[in-house]
Write an enzyme that holds these catalytic residues in place. Structure first.
Site, PDB file in Angstrom:
ATOM      1  N   LYS A  87       6.878  -9.457   0.779  1.00 29.25           N
ATOM      2  CA  LYS A  87       6.648  -8.385  -0.191  1.00 29.25           C
ATOM      3  C   LYS A  87       7.783  -7.366  -0.091  1.00 29.25           C
ATOM      4  O   LYS A  87       8.038  -6.818   0.994  1.00 29.25           O
ATOM      5  CB  LYS A  87       5.295  -7.736   0.109  1.00 29.25           C
TER       6      LYS A  87
HETATM    7  C1  E4P Z   1      -0.691  -3.811  -3.766  1.00 27.36           C
HETATM    8  O1  E4P Z   1      -0.302  -4.866  -3.287  1.00 27.36           O
HETATM    9  C2  E4P Z   1      -1.020  -2.613  -3.010  1.00 27.36           C
HETATM   10  O2  E4P Z   1      -1.255  -3.045  -1.668  1.00 27.36           O
HETATM   11  C3  E4P Z   1      -2.278  -1.943  -3.440  1.00 27.36           C
HETATM   12  O3  E4P Z   1      -2.937  -2.656  -4.474  1.00 27.36           O
HETATM   13  C4  E4P Z   1      -2.149  -0.479  -3.693  1.00 27.36           C
HETATM   14  O4  E4P Z   1      -3.430   0.013  -4.013  1.00 27.36           O
HETATM   15  P1  E4P Z   1      -3.797   1.574  -3.929  1.00 27.36           P
HETATM   16  O5  E4P Z   1      -3.156   2.262  -5.083  1.00 27.36           O
HETATM   17  O6  E4P Z   1      -5.293   1.594  -4.028  1.00 27.36           O
HETATM   18  O7  E4P Z   1      -3.282   2.070  -2.616  1.00 27.36           O
END
Ligand code: E4P
Length: 218
Positions: A87
């Site tokens: 990622k």
């Molecule tokens: C995506 O991969 C992120 O880990 C995540 O969905 C972010 O979510 P949040 O805005 O609830 O922190």
């Protein structure tokens, strides 16, 4: 639509896997920290533990912000298991790293996507997934689901194979709306996935069926 769980909590991951509908996991440095997982070795071990539970793609985020650091960290993460998806953030260095990993045949997830232009760039660099953050856009009075729809249309226009992974999912309607506009994947917490089960008429209907069954089978 693929269902990923957005957590580093092993109990939640097991519960979602037991339900039989889990296709993968996404994590981020904040989710790791929330579980108290700190330090490189513990983080690598934790990813291994997640890979042992889930049969699907597991996104593991790099913490480096420079290209060389991202490559080093991403390669180390990819070594853990073939389920690992590296990622990478939507930055100049991140785009270069997307291209690098895509040429090496290593799966990638480009995170922190907030515009269609960013998603286009990530697809051109060969990202396996792009993660537009639906909830965080909604939080600032911008339509997160509309961005998902825009990206899906752009990818369809040009036949990009990059999958649109709707992230930052906050409630069950987000999942339904993202499915309506053609997101390939959604990632959300266990509570939101389980919320899809709920309908008061289902509960009432079941109560009545059970009561009627008991009348005939005292
Ligand atoms: C995506 O991969 C992120 O880990 C995540 O969905 C972010 O979510 P949040 O805005 O609830 O922190």
């Amino acid at each position: 639509m693929k269902f990923f769980i957005d957590t580093a909590n092993l109990a939640d991951i097991r519960e979602a896997a037991d339900l039989g509908v889990l296709d993968g996991v996404t994590t981020n440095p904040s989710l790791m920290a929330k579980e108290g997982i700190t330090g490189k070795n513990n983080i690598l071990k934790h990813y291994k533990a997640i890979c042992d539970i889930v049969d699907g793609d597991i996104s593991a985020e790099v913490n480096a912000i420079d290209f060389e650091g991202m490559v080093r960290e991403g390669e180390e993460l990819a070594e853990i298991d073939e389920k690992i998806v590296v990622k990478l953030p939507m930055t100049r260095e991140g785009v270069k790293a997307l291209k690098y990993f895509s040429e090496k045949g290593i799966k990638t997830n480009c995170t922190l996507i907030f515009s269609a232009g960013q998603a286009l760039l990530a697809a051109k660099a060969g990202a396996t997934y792009v993660s537009p953050f639906v909830g965080r856009l909604d939080d600032i009075s911008t339509d997160g689901v509309a961005l998902i729809e825009q990206i899906v249309n752009i990818y369809e226009n040009y036949g990009y194979t990059t999958e649109v992974l709707a992230a930052s999912i906050r409630h069950p309607m987000h999942i339904v709306q993202c499915a309506e506009v053609g997101a390939d994947v959604m990632t959300g917490p266990l509570s939101v996935i389980l919320a899809l089960l709920k309908h008061p008429l289902t509960d009432l209907g079941l109560e009545k069926f059970l009561a009627d069954y008991k009348k005939g089978n005292p």
